[in-house]
Design an enzyme around this catalytic site. Structure first.
Site, short mmCIF file in Angstrom:
data_model
loop_
_atom_site.label_atom_id
_atom_site.label_comp_id
_atom_site.label_asym_id
_atom_site.label_seq_id
_atom_site.Cartn_x
_atom_site.Cartn_y
_atom_site.Cartn_z
N CYS A 10 0.71 -1.20 -0.12
CA CYS A 10 -0.05 0.15 -0.01
C CYS A 10 0.91 1.16 0.10
O CYS A 10 0.31 2.43 -0.32
CB CYS A 10 -1.04 0.01 1.10
SG CYS A 10 -0.37 -0.44 2.79
N HIS A 38 18.77 0.23 -3.48
CA HIS A 38 17.46 0.66 -3.03
C HIS A 38 16.79 -0.63 -2.68
O HIS A 38 15.87 -0.52 -1.70
CB HIS A 38 16.86 1.12 -4.29
CG HIS A 38 15.21 1.50 -4.29
ND1 HIS A 38 14.92 2.43 -3.34
CD2 HIS A 38 14.13 0.82 -4.53
CE1 HIS A 38 13.52 2.56 -3.45
NE2 HIS A 38 13.07 1.51 -3.95
#
Lengths: 304, 434
Positions: B52, B101
């Site tokens: 989300c 990342h």
């Protein structure tokens, strides 16, 4: 060659002669392991990393085994339970302390106890290693009795348990203060719960008291068999009795009046102060039956 | 040129929630969408990470720039969006930046709530889906296992996940530090409002014993007690309830304190000084602040708990710095490995490996060869070298040819595994994907 018991029992061995003995080697290795363990626990405290605590635990266990070998070898070498000198008493006490900590780990797995037990053992053993580790011969006849290991082991187990309850008492006071003052940081998280620390006090004090009682009784029986009288009010006996009454009162307050938590923790710390005075202080200050043990022998007092 | 890692995506810090909720890769439950990305020219391997707070596509490609453009277009097509409007929310990270990342995401260093534990599971789920439809190859497999390894290291070597960061968690953690295990502890709820109910539901997960509700209006107490499967007490029996309880949560609307010092002193005597944890979430307060001074009573109000939460979040930031050092170490290791996955290094490593075997065997047999004359010795050397060259010839020729095809990574990886060219110890840590 030094595995076998020396045939000549009357010759006084010099320190240089005992240089490089196996028991001393094990003793030194055990100190090294305890130091490694203490260092591991220190790093654990600084970084709260679980892997360091596990390393520290295994080091302590290895040290404990080496230490046991050292004591065993010394027993074989001297032909008797090695407790006659201050060096031996300190060594044996540290061994019991580490053993109690290792055993306790199953009940209270918090590594914080390790970070206290291992440094104490290190200090005691390093102090012990400055003393003469020469085995005194001829051994005074009264020390060649099976009452010696029984009496000393019981008394020292009691002392070790009292030491742990005192430590958990200190931790209780600290943790209590942190929670009361709402300082909920890393240190608070490291310390065990108040409940766990109080449980240690609840179980530890009566258990230590039980061993202290047996220690005093066995001492009296030994005195009875050696000299024909059970109690002679020598300083150590007197202070043991004072300690005994202090712990009896503690057990009573807890069971009858429900004293717990902070009060019980403070009492456990005071009680251990008495224990240490009886264990080390009395022999240093007074002379008596026990002058041949403990720090008393530092002064060269060997007789009765 | 070898395969590059390329990460394209958006997260809570680059895109507002209205944008994030538009890009969710619908229909990827079985990995069909992941699979569709392999159709794009230049994409060798692909994986989707969708939570989300983020949507990311991780691909391996030899030409990051044109492939990236095509991937962005495809994302737009899947969601029926004009990607030009979304471009400013996207980040493109390639090579070691992309690897870092991904490692930071898996280690929960890029999460909205720093150190929250769910993200690693979500990354694993995305990878599992991609692997199930064969959208991953040797580079992606290795990359993801390395990411899991880095996350594990961060978790075990830093305290990033250790401190509770919500009021309810802090309250439960504190209750444990005071009372030990909570399963058999008794909870008393003073006040039957919405706040009390909310707090009680959190604590009830930890406690087995039925809770007790006390309220000025007894009917409301009974109502809430029924909902929470507990029992109710009228207000005039509050003292009795306090004697029995271990945790008290107060949230009445009363203007004056409901629990005062004198009463609590009496309660503590009757409790035989068993410790009690009181959480006061009412405003104005229900409990006189001096109650905290009584031995064995631990009183926290909602601000105290919030202060602990804030401090924990600060602590996590400090730990995050340590975690970034770990991540950088792992990135470096992975980058090193990707460099070995190329034609020349693989062939050099293969030659070195075979030569090492040859020399090792000669040394081992040195005793038996000692009687040889220099000429005979020379012959042995020549024969063994020739055997090695014959054995190596075909695989090397094959690898050179394979280097020009799209399947090169698989072949190089296979060669590394077969000849153990990459003998760094942590290889086995990654295991085999099933």
């Amino acid at each position: 060659m030094w595995i076998q018991i020396r045939p000549s029992k009357n010759r006084l061995r010099t320190d240089s002669e005992r240089e490089g003995q196996v028991d001393l080697l094990f003793f030194k290795l055990a100190i090294a392991m305890y130091l490694a363990s203490a260092l591991g626990y220190l790093l654990f405290l600084l970084a709260s990393s679980g892997s360091r605590a596990i390393f520290a635990f295994w080091s302590a266990l290895a040290g404990f085994v080496l230490h046991a070998l050292s004591i065993l070898h010394r027993a074989i070498f001297s032909g008797f339970f090695p407790l006659a000198t201050a060096f031996d008493a300190l060594s044996f006490f540290s061994w019991l302390l580490i053993g109690l900590f290792l055993a306790m780990r199953y009940r209270e797995p918090s590594p914080i106890f390790g970070s206290i037990a291992t440094p104490i053992a290190c200090v005691l053993m390093l102090f012990g290693s400055t003393l003469s580790y020469q085995i005194q011969e001829p051994l005074v006849p009264v020390l060649r009795s099976w009452w010696l290991p029984i009496h000393v082991t019981l008394a020292l187990i009691g002392n070790g348990i009292f030491a742990l309850t005192a430590v958990s008492g200190l931790m209780y006071l600290l943790q209590e203060r942190l929670i009361k003052r709402k300082r909920i940081g890393r240190f608070h998280r490291l310390l065990p719960s108040l409940e766990a620390l109080d449980t240690l006090n609840r179980r530890g004090v009566p258990l230590g008291f039980f061993f202290l009682t047996l220690g005093i009784i066995s001492g009296a029986l030994w005195a009875g068999s050696a000299w024909g009288y059970y109690w002679s009010w020598d300083p150590k006996e007197t202070w043991s009795l004072i300690t005994w009454f202090a712990y009896a009162a503690m057990v009573h307050q807890r069971l009858a009046l429900g004293w717990r938590g902070k009060r019980a923790a403070i009492l456990a710390i005071i009680g251990f102060g008495l224990v240490m005075f009886t264990f080390l202080g009395v022999s240093a200050l007074f002379s008596g039956h026990h002058a041949f043990s403990g720090v008393g022998s530092l002064r060269g007092a060997t007789g009765l | 040129m070898s395969a590059e890692i390329l990460v394209i995506g958006l997260n809570h810090s680059t895109a507002p929630v209205e944008i994030r909720e538009k890009i969710t890769f619908p229909g990827d439950d079985q990995g069909a969408v992941t699979r569709s990305f392999l159709q794009i020219e230049g994409v060798q391997e692909a994986m989707i990470l969708s939570t989300c707070n983020r949507a990311e596509l991780i691909v391996t490609t030899e030409e990051p720039e044109p492939t990236g453009e095509r991937v962005v277009d495809a994302i737009g097509r899947i969601h029926g969006l004009d990607m030009e409007r979304f471009r400013k929310f996207l980040y493109f990270k390639q090579g070691s930046e992309g690897i870092r990342h991904l490692f930071r995401v898996a280690s929960s260093l890029d999460s909205m709530v720093l150190g929250e534990p769910q993200i690693l599971g979500q990354v694993k789920e995305g990878y599992r889906r991609a692997a199930a439809v064969q959208a991953t190859g040797p580079v992606m497999n290795r990359l993801m296992h390395h990411a899991f390894f880095a996350a594990k290291r961060v978790r075990s070597e830093t305290g990033i996940g250790s401190a509770a960061v919500s009021v309810a968690y802090v309250a439960v953690e504190l209750a444990r530090k005071i009372l030990g295990e909570l399963t058999n502890k008794r909870v008393l709820l003073l006040g039957a409002g919405e706040m009390a109910e909310l707090a009680a539901r959190h604590v009830m997960n930890q406690v087995d014993a039925p809770l007790v509700v006390v309220n000025r209006t007894f009917e409301n107490a009974c109502l809430l007690a029924r909902q929470l499967q507990g029992s109710a007490l009228p207000l005039d029996q509050l003292e009795q309830g306090l004697v029995a309880a271990d945790v008290v949560i107060t949230s009445t609307g009363s203007c004056d304190p409901v629990i005062c010092t004198a009463e609590m002193k009496n309660v503590m005597r009757r409790r035989r000084f068993r410790p009690i944890f009181i959480i006061d979430i009412a405003i104005p307060r229900d409990v006189e602040p001096e109650v905290n001074d009584i031995d064995g009573i631990y009183l926290y109000n909602i601000d105290d708990l919030q202060a602990v939460v804030d401090e924990n979040i600060g602590g996590r930031r400090q730990e995050a710095r340590k975690a970034d050092v770990i991540v950088n170490e792992e990135v470096e290791k992975f980058v090193h490995w990707t460099k070995t996955l190329d034609t020349t290094p693989v062939i050099v490593a293969l030659r070195e490996r075979l030569e090492a075997i040859r020399e090792g065997e000669l040394v081992r047999q040195n005793g038996k060869l000692a009687t040889l004359t220099p000429a005979q010795r020379e012959t042995v050397e020549a024969i063994t070298r020739s055997i090695i060259n014959k054995i190596a010839h075909d695989p090397i020729a094959f690898l050179k040819k394979a280097g020009l095809t799209s399947k090169r990574n698989d072949y190089f990886y296979a060669a590394q595994r077969m000849f153990r060219l990459d003998d760094r110890s942590e290889d086995d840590d990654f295991g085999e994907e099933s």
